[in-house]
Design an enzyme around this catalytic site. Sequence first.
Site, PDB file in Angstrom:
ATOM      1  N   LYS A  23       0.842  -1.212   0.000  1.00 33.30           N
ATOM      2  CA  LYS A  23       0.000   0.000   0.000  1.00 33.30           C
ATOM      3  C   LYS A  23       0.877   1.262   0.000  1.00 33.30           C
ATOM      4  O   LYS A  23       0.661   2.178  -0.787  1.00 33.30           O
ATOM      5  CB  LYS A  23      -0.930  -0.034   1.225  1.00 33.30           C
ATOM      6  N   ARG A  28       3.035   5.897  -3.216  1.00 31.51           N
ATOM      7  CA  ARG A  28       4.203   6.690  -3.618  1.00 31.51           C
ATOM      8  C   ARG A  28       4.489   6.547  -5.106  1.00 31.51           C
ATOM      9  O   ARG A  28       5.007   7.466  -5.739  1.00 31.51           O
ATOM     10  CB  ARG A  28       5.414   6.286  -2.767  1.00 31.51           C
ATOM     11  N   ARG A 124      -8.677  12.161  12.538  1.00 31.09           N
ATOM     12  CA  ARG A 124      -7.237  11.901  12.701  1.00 31.09           C
ATOM     13  C   ARG A 124      -6.422  13.194  12.749  1.00 31.09           C
ATOM     14  O   ARG A 124      -6.764  14.185  12.109  1.00 31.09           O
ATOM     15  CB  ARG A 124      -6.758  10.952  11.597  1.00 31.09           C
ATOM     16  N   SER A 171       7.078   8.789  12.291  1.00 30.22           N
ATOM     17  CA  SER A 171       5.975   8.617  11.349  1.00 30.22           C
ATOM     18  C   SER A 171       6.455   8.875   9.933  1.00 30.22           C
ATOM     19  O   SER A 171       6.928   9.962   9.615  1.00 30.22           O
ATOM     20  CB  SER A 171       4.842   9.595  11.687  1.00 30.22           C
ATOM     21  N   ASP A 320       1.516  -1.243  11.959  1.00 29.34           N
ATOM     22  CA  ASP A 320       0.191  -1.665  11.478  1.00 29.34           C
ATOM     23  C   ASP A 320      -0.128  -3.118  11.851  1.00 29.34           C
ATOM     24  O   ASP A 320      -1.244  -3.586  11.623  1.00 29.34           O
ATOM     25  CB  ASP A 320       0.107  -1.504   9.953  1.00 29.34           C
ATOM     26  N   LYS A 347      -4.864   5.778  14.727  1.00 23.78           N
ATOM     27  CA  LYS A 347      -4.953   5.149  13.394  1.00 23.78           C
ATOM     28  C   LYS A 347      -6.414   5.233  12.918  1.00 23.78           C
ATOM     29  O   LYS A 347      -7.187   6.023  13.436  1.00 23.78           O
ATOM     30  CB  LYS A 347      -4.435   3.711  13.474  1.00 23.78           C
ATOM     31  N   ARG A 394      -7.840  -3.159   9.234  1.00 22.00           N
ATOM     32  CA  ARG A 394      -6.908  -4.060   9.949  1.00 22.00           C
ATOM     33  C   ARG A 394      -7.596  -4.723  11.149  1.00 22.00           C
ATOM     34  O   ARG A 394      -7.261  -5.851  11.517  1.00 22.00           O
ATOM     35  CB  ARG A 394      -5.637  -3.317  10.350  1.00 22.00           C
TER      36      ARG A 394
HETATM   37  C1  S3P Z   1       2.344   4.762   6.241  1.00 23.77           C
HETATM   38  C2  S3P Z   1       2.896   5.067   7.442  1.00 23.77           C
HETATM   39  C3  S3P Z   1       2.355   4.604   8.735  1.00 23.77           C
HETATM   40  C4  S3P Z   1       1.368   3.464   8.572  1.00 23.77           C
HETATM   41  C5  S3P Z   1       0.421   3.693   7.438  1.00 23.77           C
HETATM   42  C6  S3P Z   1       1.176   3.877   6.134  1.00 23.77           C
HETATM   43  C7  S3P Z   1       2.957   5.296   5.014  1.00 23.77           C
HETATM   44  O1  S3P Z   1       1.695   5.684   9.362  1.00 23.77           O
HETATM   45  O2  S3P Z   1       0.645   3.261   9.773  1.00 23.77           O
HETATM   46  O3  S3P Z   1      -0.447   2.577   7.313  1.00 23.77           O
HETATM   47  O4  S3P Z   1       2.662   4.782   3.908  1.00 23.77           O
HETATM   48  O5  S3P Z   1       3.755   6.239   5.115  1.00 23.77           O
HETATM   49  P1  S3P Z   1       2.532   6.729  10.259  1.00 23.77           P
HETATM   50  O6  S3P Z   1       3.625   7.205   9.430  1.00 23.77           O
HETATM   51  O7  S3P Z   1       1.601   7.836  10.604  1.00 23.77           O
HETATM   52  O8  S3P Z   1       2.950   5.915  11.450  1.00 23.77           O
END
Ligand code: S3P
Length: 433
Positions: A23, A28, A124, A171, A320, A347, A394
């Site tokens: 994902k 990206r 969020r 993050s 996750d 989340k 999830r």
């Molecule tokens: C992600 C980063 C994570 C993850 C999310 C996908 C990403 O979140 O929990 O499912 O693709 O950069 P955080 O960066 O806020 O922890």
Amino acid sequence: MKEMNINAAQQGLHGEIRIPGDKSVSHRSIIFSSLGSTPVHITNFLHAQDCLSTAACFRALGADIEFASDTELTVKGHGMHGLHEPQTILDAGNSGTTLRLMTGLMAAQPFLTTFTGDASLHRRPMGRVIKPLTQMGAEIYGRENNTKLPLTIVPVGEGLHGITYQSPVASAQVKSAILLAGLYAHGTTTVVEPFVSRDHTERMLKAFGVDVKREGTAVSVDPVEKLTAPAEIEVPGDISSAAYWLVAGSIIPGSEIVLRNVGMNPTRTGIIDVLQAMGADLTIENERTSGGEPAADIRVRAAKLHGTSFGAEIMPRLIDEIPIIAVAALFADGETVITGAGELRVKETDRLQAVVDEYNKIAPGSVEGSADGLVIRGGCALQTAECHTYDDHRMAMSLAVLGTAAKGVSLDNGACVNISYPVFYDTLARLQH
Ligand code: S3P
């Protein structure tokens, strides 16, 4: 909302499955390809709601996106300065990654953008990206004192300037938003994290010709004139999707599953370390590189697990996977103690609370929550239950695995798996035949 009934497994899970595209990398692949000026052919793209939200947003910004099949597409951008003002409000749906990464990118564009999303995304925290972007000179307005959706990003005439930002959270979404803005800023932009979060943005920036510098937990970019797009991006399989089968195969007696094409980026493989520490029988085979990311096949056989402890340091590598690791812990001997997981409260839902409330319906008295973690007692008596998913993909998949390994479960909204794994239930059914 469609109720989903999951039956207890009659026997072990068996078979071979190909893990759908990652994902994070799928998002990206569209974002960066939309900033290049030559076509990028993307394969093994994750055809799921979150990534389709990103595709819809970039179409609205003028990128040419053509799907040849569900998982194969070509994206052609019009250069770093080729995005145009969208004629509509951009809808990020349920996707925090779409919203946070795009907020960084849009902060640097010479036009106004407004974002919305679903009910979960409205709850969020967005202050974590708005604060550093504002320090870079961006002008962003949102509900609740500029911390929540809907957001409006206003162009700033003088442009952005680079900063060094000490992020209070590890993050990848925060880091990536700042780095995307940094590509357009005057001077160097540096993000320092408490622990290194997933590095897909850094890897993809390099694949697009950007000089990304890393020093410990700090990562820096300088402004660039253009991105040089690669002709191909092959998205590796998503270890966060493989996680459900790693656990199901470990805890359902007699199981043996081969998972093909699992992304093995070291910033994502915390679940493998934890399951191995719990005594899981995992064999990693056919290690290779897929689209600049490590990948492998994993064979999982049922094994007797035992409890373990882990905390903040490993958290970004398995953030996750906590709900499904908590399922493994229910079937382990002894206690599993998880700390440093406070991020789970923000989340798609408060996943710590959701795990406490729902898993205790199936295994009464087994899970206790703390401010930033969980204590899970393995080996408690199991019963069937009606559980809430909180519309969180999830939670739904973790509860489905738990119900399969226990005595069945009914889920109020099973369809939310479409956010990241539309074929999840088909795969679960196939592994039982
Ligand atoms: C992600 C980063 C994570 C993850 C999310 C996908 C990403 O979140 O929990 O499912 O693709 O950069 P955080 O960066 O806020 O922890």
